[in-house]
Design a protein around this motif. Structure first.
Motif, PDB file in Angstrom:
ATOM      1  N   VAL A  27      21.734  21.135  50.964  1.00  0.00           N
ATOM      2  CA  VAL A  27      22.923  21.370  51.785  1.00  0.00           C
ATOM      3  C   VAL A  27      22.971  22.840  52.154  1.00  0.00           C
ATOM      4  O   VAL A  27      22.794  23.723  51.302  1.00  0.00           O
ATOM      5  N   GLY A  28      23.194  23.116  53.438  1.00  0.00           N
ATOM      6  CA  GLY A  28      23.304  24.473  53.906  1.00  0.00           C
ATOM      7  C   GLY A  28      24.755  24.866  54.120  1.00  0.00           C
ATOM      8  O   GLY A  28      25.505  24.154  54.794  1.00  0.00           O
ATOM      9  N   CYS A  29      25.149  25.997  53.536  1.00  0.00           N
ATOM     10  CA  CYS A  29      26.489  26.547  53.723  1.00  0.00           C
ATOM     11  C   CYS A  29      26.357  27.919  54.389  1.00  0.00           C
ATOM     12  O   CYS A  29      25.281  28.310  54.841  1.00  0.00           O
ATOM     13  N   ARG A  30      27.440  28.655  54.415  1.00  0.00           N
ATOM     14  CA  ARG A  30      27.457  29.900  55.183  1.00  0.00           C
ATOM     15  C   ARG A  30      26.392  30.881  54.706  1.00  0.00           C
ATOM     16  O   ARG A  30      25.641  31.433  55.498  1.00  0.00           O
ATOM     17  N   ASN A  31      26.287  31.152  53.450  1.00  0.00           N
ATOM     18  CA  ASN A  31      25.298  32.094  52.929  1.00  0.00           C
ATOM     19  C   ASN A  31      24.563  31.536  51.716  1.00  0.00           C
ATOM     20  O   ASN A  31      24.184  32.295  50.824  1.00  0.00           O
ATOM     21  N   LYS A  32      24.387  30.251  51.692  1.00  0.00           N
ATOM     22  CA  LYS A  32      23.713  29.665  50.541  1.00  0.00           C
ATOM     23  C   LYS A  32      23.127  28.308  50.910  1.00  0.00           C
ATOM     24  O   LYS A  32      23.537  27.666  51.880  1.00  0.00           O
ATOM     25  N   LEU A  33      22.167  27.915  50.099  1.00  0.00           N
ATOM     26  CA  LEU A  33      21.588  26.571  50.145  1.00  0.00           C
ATOM     27  C   LEU A  33      21.774  25.960  48.765  1.00  0.00           C
ATOM     28  O   LEU A  33      21.439  26.586  47.758  1.00  0.00           O
ATOM     29  N   VAL A  34      22.304  24.740  48.730  1.00  0.00           N
ATOM     30  CA  VAL A  34      22.584  24.071  47.461  1.00  0.00           C
ATOM     31  C   VAL A  34      21.657  22.863  47.352  1.00  0.00           C
ATOM     32  O   VAL A  34      21.615  22.027  48.264  1.00  0.00           O
ATOM     33  N   LEU A  35      20.929  22.790  46.238  1.00  0.00           N
ATOM     34  CA  LEU A  35      19.983  21.700  46.007  1.00  0.00           C
ATOM     35  C   LEU A  35      20.569  20.727  44.995  1.00  0.00           C
ATOM     36  O   LEU A  35      20.922  21.106  43.873  1.00  0.00           O
ATOM     37  N   PHE A  36      20.670  19.464  45.393  1.00  0.00           N
ATOM     38  CA  PHE A  36      21.098  18.375  44.512  1.00  0.00           C
ATOM     39  C   PHE A  36      19.880  17.499  44.217  1.00  0.00           C
ATOM     40  O   PHE A  36      19.244  16.987  45.144  1.00  0.00           O
ATOM     41  N   SER A  37      19.583  17.324  42.941  1.00  0.00           N
ATOM     42  CA  SER A  37      18.450  16.492  42.530  1.00  0.00           C
ATOM     43  C   SER A  37      18.899  15.054  42.347  1.00  0.00           C
ATOM     44  O   SER A  37      19.946  14.796  41.736  1.00  0.00           O
ATOM     45  N   LEU A  38      18.110  14.134  42.874  1.00  0.00           N
ATOM     46  CA  LEU A  38      18.402  12.712  42.715  1.00  0.00           C
ATOM     47  C   LEU A  38      18.030  12.263  41.307  1.00  0.00           C
ATOM     48  O   LEU A  38      16.944  12.561  40.816  1.00  0.00           O
ATOM     49  N   LYS A  39      18.958  11.557  40.664  1.00  0.00           N
ATOM     50  CA  LYS A  39      18.752  11.096  39.295  1.00  0.00           C
ATOM     51  C   LYS A  39      18.908   9.585  39.241  1.00  0.00           C
ATOM     52  O   LYS A  39      19.728   9.004  39.947  1.00  0.00           O
ATOM     53  N   HIS A  40      18.104   8.977  38.386  1.00  0.00           N
ATOM     54  CA  HIS A  40      18.198   7.532  38.128  1.00  0.00           C
ATOM     55  C   HIS A  40      18.844   7.364  36.760  1.00  0.00           C
ATOM     56  O   HIS A  40      18.275   7.748  35.736  1.00  0.00           O
ATOM     57  N   GLU A  41      20.041   6.785  36.742  1.00  0.00           N
ATOM     58  CA  GLU A  41      20.792   6.610  35.508  1.00  0.00           C
ATOM     59  C   GLU A  41      20.865   5.127  35.155  1.00  0.00           C
ATOM     60  O   GLU A  41      20.955   4.274  36.034  1.00  0.00           O
ATOM     61  N   ILE A  42      20.828   4.836  33.860  1.00  0.00           N
ATOM     62  CA  ILE A  42      21.011   3.476  33.369  1.00  0.00           C
ATOM     63  C   ILE A  42      22.469   3.331  32.934  1.00  0.00           C
ATOM     64  O   ILE A  42      22.907   3.943  31.951  1.00  0.00           O
ATOM     65  N   ALA A  43      23.220   2.531  33.687  1.00  0.00           N
ATOM     66  CA  ALA A  43      24.637   2.321  33.378  1.00  0.00           C
ATOM     67  C   ALA A  43      24.789   1.109  32.473  1.00  0.00           C
ATOM     68  O   ALA A  43      23.827   0.636  31.865  1.00  0.00           O
ATOM     69  N   SER A  44      26.016   0.623  32.360  1.00  0.00           N
ATOM     70  CA  SER A  44      26.264  -0.549  31.518  1.00  0.00           C
ATOM     71  C   SER A  44      25.536  -1.759  32.070  1.00  0.00           C
ATOM     72  O   SER A  44      25.229  -1.837  33.271  1.00  0.00           O
ATOM     73  N   ASN A  45      25.295  -2.707  31.197  1.00  0.00           N
ATOM     74  CA  ASN A  45      24.574  -3.937  31.555  1.00  0.00           C
ATOM     75  C   ASN A  45      23.153  -3.644  32.049  1.00  0.00           C
ATOM     76  O   ASN A  45      22.589  -4.421  32.827  1.00  0.00           O
ATOM     77  N   ASP A  46      22.589  -2.500  31.617  1.00  0.00           N
ATOM     78  CA  ASP A  46      21.204  -2.129  31.968  1.00  0.00           C
ATOM     79  C   ASP A  46      20.988  -2.059  33.474  1.00  0.00           C
ATOM     80  O   ASP A  46      19.910  -2.393  33.983  1.00  0.00           O
ATOM     81  N   LEU A  47      22.005  -1.665  34.199  1.00  0.00           N
ATOM     82  CA  LEU A  47      21.886  -1.519  35.642  1.00  0.00           C
ATOM     83  C   LEU A  47      21.488  -0.082  35.969  1.00  0.00           C
ATOM     84  O   LEU A  47      22.083   0.863  35.468  1.00  0.00           O
TER      85      LEU A  47
END
Length: 1003
Positions: free
Chosen positions: A150-170
């Motif tokens: 994501v690009g903002c006024r004076n910065k770039l923000v990196l979000f890493s995609l994560k795979h999470e195991i929720a309830s019921n093994d989903l």
């Protein structure tokens, strides 16, 4: 320079049935996302055969300003505005809307998935909000890892995609804000792929790579950047690389600097600084990153025309990854994202009239520049094409991504076995298609999506003038009457034809230039080749029938390019060889499709190059008599000096010997040489004219014959299917001139033309000794000659082991050599330091009546053991096979023990089995530091054994007297008396001692 051709890459077009005027659109894995103007709703369309239909719709929480799709994770990310506040949201599991499910869950990023999903069915769309400290301006999804930038006024923000195991093994998707990149400019567009980040301002481009690294490394990078920024702030004139201030800061003046391009580490010196702030956490703590600079480029604005700044700045920034596949002999391709291996990465960006394509993977470089005939509004890059839209045209340019990726995949691709059109090949425009009011373009797979918005005048003009067809085979939508009644906007899907079909059209097109413009024909065929290569490198290629068609087209393009380079006289004529190699055609096929040039009545130099090199290689193919004779005629007309080399090729076995002899005789009269003579001898053998053969062989000395055989090893050996076989000449030399044969093989080995194990198999086949334990004498002669030539230490011990094993085998089994040995023991001793002089005490040992072969093998083994090179400890186990009752075996055992320093045991062995050799042994071995063994070991033993035999053994008595002589001369009288046995006969020792003491005293 852009080459212009009128091909037809577009096959059909349809109209997407959008109900309202589209404002934004982007492409998904198999669909199109459309945002209606002024609305908060996204319509998703997918292909149903030849038509496009609505898949699903879903509402957004605000007005969509930008959106992007990620194939990894199958999510849509948007920048939305509500109440004049811009927010960032991702839409996951949106496909469930196609089933009519209206359930939607909204959560913040990082919220515990167990609590948010407890008791809730996963058959629902999920909206994830990503909070930011500043409003988002631009977004980019990583197609390789699914991360979000994501690009903002004076910065770039990196979000890493994560795979999470929720309830019921989903398994569910979530994001983690892992990195913030602080920059001193405001980005207009950004791009992210596999850790590579790029962004553009109005006239600047920056590309760098974010790597996981130690904290120390990261700090060093930051210090360097801070130091550079500080220096530029203190002395703005210190660097001419500083870009001008932004137009917001200058109200009255415009300052234009010259364009700048910095690649690699030099890009650190630009005015743009990047600072890393790691926000991701692991069990060990904060994740550390470092920067690897790739590119900085600054452009000057185009002031030739008066136009708004928005129309002169950079745009269309994008990154294109290419993956390693299994279509060119590598590992099997895996179309899944998990099995991808990134091969190459490209970055494209554009000015209004020029586009730039860089490769940024292993070695950053500009590979193509695109000159547009009109001002470009937007462009999209694919592995095969660059699609550009102006206000009225859709243009299709070729790209060089497959050529660069092929070299990344195989750095040694440009050889005599394989090649690829160069990356620097001029780009070409294949097609220009007219549209009215083009506004936006996007692309996925073989679909180009166009958004058009025309004003009233354009619509009126369109109704008067019929629309130009896309191609002569275009298939338009059945909704033509509906399209005419629509307002001035449309969403078109232009479908590209299959690569195989476009390839055939380009090949037909190239025939127009075959006899007129050589370079144009080669250029168009190279374009077709690169298109097919790019299609084969597509990681989504899973249709086996399509893959087979592409491979067939690939080989066909190699044949056509080989024909061009072999026929036309260009500086790249040598490329005929690798292209013909890649085509899979046999030499006979290529010979049959090649003819004389009608004008020059000569064959092209590219074909001569191919023919010459092919005949030099060890091919498994044998030309028939007609093809072989044709090849010989061609070489006789083009390069006569290559005739001997060609006749030595295994491919030419069936050539007419009379014609070959005629050409060789003509060549010998013009340029006589040893090679020509040897080749004539080979042809004489084939004609079974042995008189001529002997005559030719007698023309040169043995040394000259060896030099001639070194010049052309195929006179002696042929390689077929990675195995070496002797030739007819080698069989003849085995019987008539074995010395020449062995010397030639030694010379070939010394010049790395044959390996040691290959020579072993060669001599065994030559002498028909196929059993492992059957060593022909010629092979032994070869080993001995190699040892004489002082080989490298890496093979010396192997050779010595082979020789000692063979000599021991000869003595043990009394084997007779199949031929007379070329070297005697004296020859080896006189010519080689590895064979030592045989010790005198060995030659004085009486030997039994032995066969000549036995005595020769024994003498060579004794000489080898007397030399300094053999490891004695490795020989002892093999000596156990030698019959132990003979003096020959005794001499070998005593020799080995002596070399190992076991003198006392050696004396015992000699006294037991051959006492007459004790005194010669002692005289030779018991010297210097071993002199005390005369009186400490030898004298007591002789006295003991003589006493046992009661003085009846004359050999022992004689040896005792010789020993007393040496001891008396070396010791004083008192010492001598002390070593004499006290139970002996004084009458025997005392006169002898007095006599020698007197001599010593006089001396």
């Amino acid at each position: 320079m852009v080459q212009l051709y009128n091909c037809h890459p577009f096959g059909s077009q349809q109209i997407v049935p959008a109900r309202q005027e589209p404002e934004l659109c982007c492409c998904g894995r198999d669909c199109i996302f459309v945002v209606c103007a002024g609305g908060c709703k996204v319509e998703v369309f997918t292909s149903r055969g030849e038509d496009w239909s609505l898949l699903c719709t879903f509402s957004t929480l605000g007005r969509v300003l930008q959106m992007s799709y990620s194939d990894k994770g199958d999510y849509l990310v948007t920048i939305e505005e509500k109440n004049k506040v811009a927010t960032l949201r991702t839409y996951m599991n949106w496909r469930c809307k196609s089933n009519g499910n209206s359930r939607v869950s909204v959560r913040m990023v990082g919220l515990k998935l167990e609590t948010s999903c407890s008791g809730v069915s996963r058959d629902q769309m999920e909206i994830v909000e990503l909070p930011l400290s500043e409003p988002p301006l631009c977004i980019s999804c990583c197609s390789f890892q699914g991360d979000l930038l994501v690009g903002c006024r004076n910065k770039l923000v990196l979000f890493s995609l994560k795979h999470e195991i929720a309830s019921n093994d989903l398994e569910m998707l979530d994001f983690e804000r892992s990195l913030i990149l602080h920059i001193n400019v405001t980005p207009l567009q950004i791009a992210l792929c596999a850790g590579y980040v790029s962004f553009v301002t109005e006239f600047e481009v920056v590309i760098f790579q974010v790597l996981l690294g130690s904290e120390e490394t990261s700090n060093i990078e930051l210090e360097n950047m801070n130091r550079t920024t500080k220096q530029q702030a203190e002395d703005p004139k210190a660097s001419m690389l500083e870009a001008p201030p932004s137009t917001d800061e200058l109200d009255e003046f415009v300052i234009c600097q010259r364009p700048v391009e910095l690649i690699g580490k030099e890009s650190k010196s630009s005015r743009i600084s990047v600072k890393l702030e790691s926000t991701g956490l692991t069990e060990e703590g904060t994740i550390d990153y470092q920067l690897h600079y790739i590119l900085y480029r600054y452009f000057t604005p185009d002031l030739s025309q008066v136009c708004p700044v928005e129309e002169t700045r950079l745009h269309s920034l994008q990154m294109l990854p290419m993956y390693r596949t299994g279509c060119f002999g590598k590992e099997d391709g895996d179309p899944s994202a998990q099995g991808r291996e990134l091969l190459s990465l490209f970055c494209f960006f554009s000015m209004p009239h020029v586009g730039y394509l860089y490769t940024i993977g292993k070695s950053p470089a500009l590979i193509s520049t695109y000159q547009y005939p009109e001002r470009c509004q937007q462009a999209v890059l694919t592995p095969q094409f660059l699609h550009v839209i102006t206000s009225t045209n859709l243009q299709c340019f070729t790209v060089r991504c497959s050529a660069a990726a092929a070299r990344d995949d195989d750095p040694y691709i440009d050889t005599t076995m394989k090649t690829c059109p160069p990356v620097t090949l001029d780009v070409c425009a294949l097609r220009m298609q007219l549209f009215i009011g083009l506004k936006a373009i996007c692309h996925f797979r073989n679909h180009v999506i166009l958004l058009t918005k025309a004003n009233t005048e354009d619509v009126t003009e369109r109704e008067k003038t019929p629309k130009r067809k896309v191609s002569r085979k275009s298939v338009f939508s059945k909704r033509e009457t509906l399209a005419e009644a629509e307002p001035g906007w449309n969403l078109y899907v232009v479908n590209s034809i299959s690569t195989s079909q476009l390839y055939k059209e380009m090949v037909e097109y190239s025939k127009n230039y075959t006899t007129i413009r050589t370079q144009s024909s080669i250029h168009l065929l190279s374009e077709a080749h690169l298109l097919v290569r790019a299609a084969l490198m597509d990681h989504n290629l899973i249709d086996m029938e399509e893959k087979e068609n592409l491979l067939k087209a690939f080989k066909d393009s190699c044949v056509l390019l080989g024909d061009c380079f072999s026929r036309f006289d260009t500086k790249y004529s040598h490329l005929a060889l690798p292209y013909y190699k890649m085509s899979g055609l046999s030499m006979s096929d290529i010979l049959s499709r090649t003819s004389l040039d009608e004008e020059s009545q000569k064959y092209g130099k590219g074909f001569i190059f191919y023919l010459k090199h092919s005949l030099f290689e060890d091919l498994d193919e044998e030309l028939n008599e007609e093809a072989a004779t044709k090849a010989l005629h061609i070489l006789n007309d083009a390069e006569k000096n290559q005739i001997p080399h060609a006749l030595c090729s295994p491919c030419m076995q069936n050539v007419c010997p009379k014609i070959a002899m005629k050409y060789l005789q003509n060549l010998e009269r013009a340029a006589p040489s040893t090679l020509v003579t040897l080749t004539k001898a080979v042809i004489a053998l084939k004609m079974q004219d042995f008189k001529v053969f002997e005559t030719e062989m007698e023309k040169h000395t043995e040394m000259m014959l060896v030099c001639g055989l070194l010049d052309e090893p195929r006179l002696l050996l042929h390689r077929r299917k990675e195995q070496i076989h002797p030739t007819q000449l080698a069989l003849s030399l085995k019987d008539s001139r074995p010395g020449v044969l062995v010397a030639s093989m030694v010379t070939l080995h010394e010049h790395s033309k044959i390996e040691l194990n290959e020579a072993t198999l060669y001599f065994k086949e030559l002498c028909e000794s196929y059993e492992d334990d059957n060593v022909p004498q010629l092979l032994v002669d070869f080993w001995e000659s190699l040892v004489v030539s002082c080989p490298q230490e890496s093979i010396l011990q192997d050779l010595l082991h082979k020789l000692t094993s063979h000599y021991i085998d000869m003595i043990s089994k009394v084997k007779h050599p199949d031929t007379k040995p070329l070297k005697t023991t004296e020859d080896l001793i006189n010519s080689c330091s590895h064979f030592g002089l045989i010790y005198p005490w060995i030659t004085l040992m009486p030997l039994e009546s032995l066969p000549e072969t036995y005595s020769m093998g024994l003498a060579k083994l004794q000489a080898l053991l007397c030399g300094p090179s053999v490891a004695i400890s490795s020989v002892l186990p093999s000596l156990e096979t030698v019959p132990q009752e003979t003096n020959a075996a005794l001499s070998l055992r005593v020799l080995c023990k002596t070399r190992l320093g076991e003198y006392e045991e050696s004396i015992d062995s000699l006294l037991d089995q051959c006492p007459e050799a004790v005194i010669p042994y002692a005289s030779h071995e018991l010297k210097d530091g071993r002199l005390a063994l005369w009186w400490n070991k030898l004298l007591p033993e002789l006295c003991k054994r003589t006493r046992i035999d009661e003085g009846q053994n004359d050999v022992l008595v004689s040896a005792l007297k010789e020993t007393l002589t040496v001891v008396a001369m070396e010791l004083d009288l008192r010492d001598f008396l002390s070593v004499c046995p006290d139970d002996g006969n004084v009458a025997f020792f005392l006169p002898y001692a007095l006599q020698h003491s007197t001599k010593k005293f006089i001396a």
